[in-house]
Scaffold this motif. Structure first.
Motif, PDB file in Angstrom:
ATOM      1  N   LYS A  81       0.825  -1.212   0.000  1.00  0.00           N
ATOM      2  CA  LYS A  81       0.000   0.000   0.000  1.00  0.00           C
ATOM      3  C   LYS A  81       0.861   1.265   0.000  1.00  0.00           C
ATOM      4  O   LYS A  81       2.001   1.255   0.461  1.00  0.00           O
ATOM      5  N   THR A  82       0.261   2.355  -0.488  1.00  0.00           N
ATOM      6  CA  THR A  82       0.889   3.669  -0.370  1.00  0.00           C
ATOM      7  C   THR A  82       0.574   4.214   1.028  1.00  0.00           C
ATOM      8  O   THR A  82      -0.278   3.655   1.734  1.00  0.00           O
ATOM      9  N   ALA A  83       1.218   5.313   1.389  1.00  0.00           N
ATOM     10  CA  ALA A  83       0.963   5.919   2.701  1.00  0.00           C
ATOM     11  C   ALA A  83      -0.509   6.312   2.825  1.00  0.00           C
ATOM     12  O   ALA A  83      -1.122   6.115   3.883  1.00  0.00           O
ATOM     13  N   ALA A  84      -1.088   6.846   1.750  1.00  0.00           N
ATOM     14  CA  ALA A  84      -2.497   7.262   1.794  1.00  0.00           C
ATOM     15  C   ALA A  84      -3.405   6.041   1.957  1.00  0.00           C
ATOM     16  O   ALA A  84      -4.374   6.077   2.722  1.00  0.00           O
ATOM     17  N   GLU A  85      -3.087   4.975   1.240  1.00  0.00           N
ATOM     18  CA  GLU A  85      -3.899   3.756   1.356  1.00  0.00           C
ATOM     19  C   GLU A  85      -3.754   3.135   2.747  1.00  0.00           C
ATOM     20  O   GLU A  85      -4.717   2.596   3.296  1.00  0.00           O
ATOM     21  N   ALA A  86      -2.547   3.215   3.305  1.00  0.00           N
ATOM     22  CA  ALA A  86      -2.319   2.680   4.645  1.00  0.00           C
ATOM     23  C   ALA A  86      -3.123   3.471   5.671  1.00  0.00           C
ATOM     24  O   ALA A  86      -3.718   2.903   6.588  1.00  0.00           O
ATOM     25  N   ALA A  87      -3.165   4.798   5.501  1.00  0.00           N
ATOM     26  CA  ALA A  87      -3.935   5.636   6.422  1.00  0.00           C
ATOM     27  C   ALA A  87      -5.421   5.299   6.331  1.00  0.00           C
ATOM     28  O   ALA A  87      -6.123   5.240   7.350  1.00  0.00           O
ATOM     29  N   ALA A  88      -5.901   5.028   5.121  1.00  0.00           N
ATOM     30  CA  ALA A  88      -7.310   4.663   4.925  1.00  0.00           C
ATOM     31  C   ALA A  88      -7.600   3.301   5.557  1.00  0.00           C
ATOM     32  O   ALA A  88      -8.649   3.105   6.183  1.00  0.00           O
ATOM     33  N   ALA A  89      -6.657   2.368   5.404  1.00  0.00           N
ATOM     34  CA  ALA A  89      -6.840   1.034   5.991  1.00  0.00           C
ATOM     35  C   ALA A  89      -6.872   1.130   7.513  1.00  0.00           C
ATOM     36  O   ALA A  89      -7.666   0.448   8.178  1.00  0.00           O
ATOM     37  N   PHE A  90      -6.023   2.006   8.059  1.00  0.00           N
ATOM     38  CA  PHE A  90      -6.023   2.172   9.517  1.00  0.00           C
ATOM     39  C   PHE A  90      -7.326   2.810   9.981  1.00  0.00           C
ATOM     40  O   PHE A  90      -7.899   2.411  10.996  1.00  0.00           O
ATOM     41  N   ALA A  91      -7.810   3.808   9.240  1.00  0.00           N
ATOM     42  CA  ALA A  91      -9.077   4.465   9.616  1.00  0.00           C
ATOM     43  C   ALA A  91     -10.199   3.436   9.662  1.00  0.00           C
ATOM     44  O   ALA A  91     -11.043   3.449  10.572  1.00  0.00           O
ATOM     45  N   ASP A  92     -10.203   2.514   8.702  1.00  0.00           N
ATOM     46  CA  ASP A  92     -11.225   1.476   8.649  1.00  0.00           C
ATOM     47  C   ASP A  92     -11.088   0.528   9.842  1.00  0.00           C
ATOM     48  O   ASP A  92     -12.076   0.197  10.502  1.00  0.00           O
ATOM     49  N   PHE A  93      -9.835   0.123  10.127  1.00  0.00           N
ATOM     50  CA  PHE A  93      -9.587  -0.776  11.248  1.00  0.00           C
ATOM     51  C   PHE A  93      -9.974  -0.111  12.571  1.00  0.00           C
ATOM     52  O   PHE A  93     -10.633  -0.716  13.421  1.00  0.00           O
ATOM     53  N   LYS A  94      -9.583   1.157  12.710  1.00  0.00           N
ATOM     54  CA  LYS A  94      -9.879   1.882  13.950  1.00  0.00           C
ATOM     55  C   LYS A  94     -11.389   2.016  14.149  1.00  0.00           C
ATOM     56  O   LYS A  94     -11.899   1.908  15.272  1.00  0.00           O
ATOM     57  N   ASP A  95     -12.108   2.235  13.054  1.00  0.00           N
ATOM     58  CA  ASP A  95     -13.568   2.321  13.133  1.00  0.00           C
ATOM     59  C   ASP A  95     -14.145   0.994  13.627  1.00  0.00           C
ATOM     60  O   ASP A  95     -15.044   0.970  14.472  1.00  0.00           O
ATOM     61  N   ILE A  96     -13.606  -0.106  13.129  1.00  0.00           N
ATOM     62  CA  ILE A  96     -14.081  -1.437  13.536  1.00  0.00           C
ATOM     63  C   ILE A  96     -13.833  -1.675  15.022  1.00  0.00           C
ATOM     64  O   ILE A  96     -14.729  -2.117  15.746  1.00  0.00           O
ATOM     65  N   VAL A  97     -12.629  -1.349  15.501  1.00  0.00           N
ATOM     66  CA  VAL A  97     -12.324  -1.646  16.912  1.00  0.00           C
ATOM     67  C   VAL A  97     -12.977  -0.659  17.889  1.00  0.00           C
ATOM     68  O   VAL A  97     -13.163  -0.996  19.048  1.00  0.00           O
ATOM     69  N   THR A  98     -13.303   0.549  17.414  1.00  0.00           N
ATOM     70  CA  THR A  98     -13.928   1.493  18.342  1.00  0.00           C
ATOM     71  C   THR A  98     -15.454   1.401  18.327  1.00  0.00           C
ATOM     72  O   THR A  98     -16.098   1.706  19.332  1.00  0.00           O
ATOM     73  N   THR A  99     -16.036   0.974  17.216  1.00  0.00           N
ATOM     74  CA  THR A  99     -17.503   0.911  17.143  1.00  0.00           C
ATOM     75  C   THR A  99     -18.037  -0.517  17.181  1.00  0.00           C
ATOM     76  O   THR A  99     -19.221  -0.723  17.458  1.00  0.00           O
ATOM     77  N   GLY A 100     -17.186  -1.485  16.879  1.00  0.00           N
ATOM     78  CA  GLY A 100     -17.671  -2.859  16.817  1.00  0.00           C
ATOM     79  C   GLY A 100     -18.406  -3.154  15.524  1.00  0.00           C
ATOM     80  O   GLY A 100     -19.020  -4.212  15.378  1.00  0.00           O
ATOM     81  N   ARG A 101     -18.331  -2.231  14.573  1.00  0.00           N
ATOM     82  CA  ARG A 101     -18.990  -2.429  13.278  1.00  0.00           C
ATOM     83  C   ARG A 101     -18.507  -3.732  12.617  1.00  0.00           C
ATOM     84  O   ARG A 101     -17.319  -3.999  12.579  1.00  0.00           O
ATOM     85  N   GLN A 102     -19.440  -4.507  12.169  1.00  0.00           N
ATOM     86  CA  GLN A 102     -19.099  -5.756  11.482  1.00  0.00           C
ATOM     87  C   GLN A 102     -19.305  -5.568   9.984  1.00  0.00           C
ATOM     88  O   GLN A 102     -20.431  -5.359   9.546  1.00  0.00           O
ATOM     89  N   PRO A 103     -18.242  -5.653   9.217  1.00  0.00           N
ATOM     90  CA  PRO A 103     -18.427  -5.602   7.764  1.00  0.00           C
ATOM     91  C   PRO A 103     -19.301  -6.784   7.329  1.00  0.00           C
ATOM     92  O   PRO A 103     -19.327  -7.803   8.004  1.00  0.00           O
ATOM     93  N   GLU A 104     -20.011  -6.616   6.222  1.00  0.00           N
ATOM     94  CA  GLU A 104     -20.919  -7.673   5.760  1.00  0.00           C
ATOM     95  C   GLU A 104     -20.161  -8.938   5.390  1.00  0.00           C
ATOM     96  O   GLU A 104     -20.648 -10.038   5.597  1.00  0.00           O
ATOM     97  N   GLU A 105     -19.004  -8.757   4.819  1.00  0.00           N
ATOM     98  CA  GLU A 105     -18.234  -9.926   4.405  1.00  0.00           C
ATOM     99  C   GLU A 105     -17.133 -10.201   5.409  1.00  0.00           C
ATOM    100  O   GLU A 105     -16.625  -9.289   6.044  1.00  0.00           O
ATOM    101  N   PHE A 106     -16.761 -11.469   5.482  1.00  0.00           N
ATOM    102  CA  PHE A 106     -15.686 -11.854   6.381  1.00  0.00           C
ATOM    103  C   PHE A 106     -14.404 -11.124   6.012  1.00  0.00           C
ATOM    104  O   PHE A 106     -14.021 -11.063   4.854  1.00  0.00           O
ATOM    105  N   SER A 107     -13.743 -10.558   6.991  1.00  0.00           N
ATOM    106  CA  SER A 107     -12.403 -10.030   6.768  1.00  0.00           C
ATOM    107  C   SER A 107     -11.640 -10.226   8.068  1.00  0.00           C
ATOM    108  O   SER A 107     -12.240 -10.236   9.145  1.00  0.00           O
ATOM    109  N   GLU A 108     -10.345 -10.389   7.944  1.00  0.00           N
ATOM    110  CA  GLU A 108      -9.558 -10.633   9.153  1.00  0.00           C
ATOM    111  C   GLU A 108      -9.598  -9.432  10.090  1.00  0.00           C
ATOM    112  O   GLU A 108      -9.563  -9.587  11.302  1.00  0.00           O
ATOM    113  N   THR A 109      -9.688  -8.225   9.529  1.00  0.00           N
ATOM    114  CA  THR A 109      -9.724  -7.045  10.398  1.00  0.00           C
ATOM    115  C   THR A 109     -10.981  -7.063  11.274  1.00  0.00           C
ATOM    116  O   THR A 109     -10.955  -6.610  12.414  1.00  0.00           O
TER     117      THR A 109
END
Ligand code: ZN
Length: 145
Positions: A81-109
């Motif tokens: 990933k690029t730095a921008a893509e990495a920042a976006a991936a972290f934002a998504d991960f952080k959203d998951i761990v702080t809200t408990g949001r479950q993506p519709e599809e299985f993902s390791e995150t």
């Protein structure tokens, strides 16, 4: 739903037992370390960039299962990933761990969504990611090897 919970727990256990990309990266040009004193976790992330993409990434660290499994997962998510893509991936991960949001599809995150019920552990789960983003902000250092 309990099957899914088991599946997600097994993802964390597996990353903890068989961490991916663990160890010093000999050709690293960027290094950053993060600490989480409240839990006693630490994590050092090694990066090598090819152009603006992460060509290689590894981590070293000690601490609780969440911190180490999350750092292991982070290396698999950020490679290429690029730095921008990495920042976006972290934002998504952080959203998951702080809200408990479950993506519709299985993902390791999504395995880390359960962390949101334990606010003190959110720092454990994001430790390695913070170190990686910190390393990405640095200028390239000459490779030691
Ligand atoms: Zn921890």
């Amino acid at each position: 739903m309990s099957d899914l919970t088991d599946l997600y727990q097994s993802v964390i256990l597996d990353h903890n037992k068989r961490p991916r990309n663990r160890g010093r990266l000999p050709a690293a040009t960027r290094v950053a370390t993060g600490d989480n004193p409240t839990c006693g976790d630490n994590c050092t992330v090694y990066l090598r960039l090819d152009g603006d993409r992460i060509a290689a990434i590894s981590f070293e660290g000690q601490g609780c299962a969440i911190s180490q499994a999350s750092a292991s997962l982070m290396t698999t998510q950020l490679k290429g990933k690029t730095a921008a893509e990495a920042a976006a991936a972290f934002a998504d991960f952080k959203d998951i761990v702080t809200t408990g949001r479950q993506p519709e599809e299985f993902s390791e995150t999504a395995a880390f969504a359960g962390v949101h019920a334990f606010p003190a552990r959110i720092k454990c789960a994001t430790l390695g990611w913070h170190a990686a983003l910190e390393a990405l902000k640095q200028p390239d250092q000459p490779s030691p090897s």
